[in-house]
Each structure stands twice: as C-alpha cells, then as structure tokens.
Design a protein around this motif. Structure first.
Motif: not given
Ligand SMILES: C[S@@+](CC[C@H](N)C(=O)[O-])C[C@H]1O[C@@H](n2cnc3c(N)ncnc32)[C@H](O)[C@@H]1O
Length: 281
Positions: A121-137
C-alpha cells in the motif's frame, strides 16, 4: 484491491498475540552473535496512532493492548513486550501509539542484523519509509511480499525469521501463504517462519492447518487466542500464529501466558486458547 488498513486494528488482541510471539522469538534468536535477517512480507505502516479516526472507529485496541497495559497482575514474561510498546508510545510525546511488527523487530534486533520489509500500500509504505529512514539496517520495499520475500532466503548467516502477515482480504491468501511457506522452507529449511492467521470462518483455518500438515514440513507449533466463540459471518473471533522451526523455549513460554491472555482479552468468559504441536519435530 487494497482496502485493508491495519490502522483500524492496531493494538487489538490479535496484534498482542502476534507481537508478543515475535518478541519471544527475537529474544531467543539474539542470544547467538551471528547476524539475523528479518523478512516481513506484509509489514504495514510500522506504527499507528490509537487516537486516529480509524482506531477510534473500531476501538479494537481498547479491548486489546489497553486492557492488558492497565493490569498489574501480568505474568513477568509479558514485561519485555510491554516495555517495547511503552517505549514506542512515549517516543511520540506521550500520545497513544502502538508499534507495528517492523518496529518491534528493529528494537529487538542488533547492529549486525538486517531487516527487509515489504509493503504494497503506497501510503503505508511511505509511513514505513519515514519511520525507518535513519536505520541503516533496514531496507523497505514497495511491492508484493509474497514474491519479494523469497529473494532474501537463505540469509548468508543461515539465521533468520520470516513473518508472513497478509490481510486475508482475498480468500486465495490462505493458499498463497502455504505456497510461500513451502518455497521459503525449500530455500532455508532451518529458518524460523511465523505465519499469522485470522479465524473468520473456522473451516478456512481447518483447511489451512491441513494444508500445512500436508506439506510434510516438520517442527511447527500453533498458538491461537479467541476473544469470543466461533461465529460464522461476524468477522474475526480469534487469531493465531503458526511457527515453523520455533525456538525450543517458545511453546512453554506461550503455554505459561496464553491462559492469562485468554482470561484478560476474552469477552465475558469466552476467551480461549490453543497451543499445539502442529507437526512433529
Ligand atoms: C496485517 S497488516 C500488517 C501488519 C504488520 N505486519 C504488523 O504486525 O504491524 C497487512 C499489510 O499487508 C499489506 N499488503 C497487502 N497485500 C500485500 C502484498 N501482496 N505484499 C505486501 N504487502 C501487502 C497491507 O497493505 C497491510 O499493510
């Protein structure tokens, strides 16, 4: 068709069982130094506001995580899971929030571990990207997790967990999860695979259990928590986790907590649980 949104259901009794089980699996896996790969085929948004119109509309979290968090007679084994939930909650200015599986995983795993998260889902994907963007793992993928998950198996270190948690909006998901399990197990026979399922029609779950047994895959356990008695045509009344190659400690841990969860999260004495060795070790 992508009408399912987890924001309506976050923090319900099904999430409690799923995320508690996940937390216990991680707590076992991280005892060894070797890196772990976590693959989440249906990752969701990563976290949810419990005061959102969606969550307030169903109020499911009130009979789930809220009910559990308000108790002071909880078995100690629930402490680490609840600590994670509270950590997520307080991070967000003391507002009411509930973490998704990617957040539970990211905060249970270590620097050497890796996370591969699929969301369609594009909007859930976007939120997930935002939440994890600083996590290099973490790698977040916009795509079909039924297909994508297999690309990560087996992990180089041969240690990992695949979570399969689709919406089951379409009945064919019941067949697709079995297919994914079979393919994943072919590539990574020693890996841990955790499958979530809802009980909407008991017959569909019976078929799912029969199909998993028929794969010939050994060493699987099933845990189920009912909020109310089975009722055809009234939506989800119970949900469960089927875990292939579980940590050897998992069944006894769930056995010690499921009676309590059924008591606290069940409706008017209707709470029940199952804990079974689905296929022999
Ligand atoms: C039950 S929710 C996931 C909840 C999440 N695993 C958690 O525990 O926090 C299912 C998610 O799968 C997504 N989805 C549906 N079909 C998908 C597919 N084929 N591949 C990846 N994601 C999909 C939905 O948009 C939804 O966010």
């Amino acid at each position: 068709m992508l009408s399912y949104r987890h924001s309506f259901h976050a923090g319900n009794y099904a999430d409690v069982l799923k995320h508690f089980t996940l937390q216990r699996i991680f707590s076992y896996l991280v005892k060894k130094e070797k890196p772990i790969h976590y693959i989440d085929s249906h990752a969701g948004a990563g976290g949810y506001a419990l005061h959102s119109p969606e969550a307030e509309k169903t109020g499911e979290y009130i009979k789930g995580i809220m009910r559990l968090a308000q108790r002071d007679d909880r078995p100690e084994l629930l402490d680490e899971y609840l600590a994670l939930v509270k950590q997520f909650h307080y991070q967000k200015d003391n507002l009411r929030h509930y973490p998704g599986s990617p957040w539970i995983a990211a905060h249970s795993l270590r620097e050497q571990d890796r996370l591969f998260l699929y969301e369609l889902h594009p909007s859930d994907h976007k939120q997930l990207l935002t939440q994890t963007r600083k996590d290099k793992r973490v790698q977040v993928k916009l795509g079909d997790g039924f297909k994508g998950a297999l690309a990560h198996l087996p992990p180089i270190s041969r240690r990992g967990l695949l979570l399969i948690d689709p919406p089951y909006e379409i009945k064919s998901d019941y067949q697709k999860v079995v297919k994914l399990i079979v393919e994943a197990h072919k590539r990574f026979a020693t890996g841990c695979i955790a499958l979530w399922y809802p009980v909407v029609e008991r017959g569909w779950v019976n078929e799912l259990e029969t199909a998993i047994k028929a794969t010939g895959i050994a060493n699987s356990v099933l845990f189920e928590l009912s909020q109310s008695a089975d009722r055809s045509g009234y939506g989800m009344t119970a949900s469960g986790m089927i875990v292939i190659n579980p940590p050897w400690t998992l069944k006894s841990e769930l056995d010690s907590v499921l009676p309590y969860l059924a008591d606290v999260l069940g409706e008017q004495g209707q709470g029940k649980y199952r804990s079974e060795q689905l296929t022999a070790e």
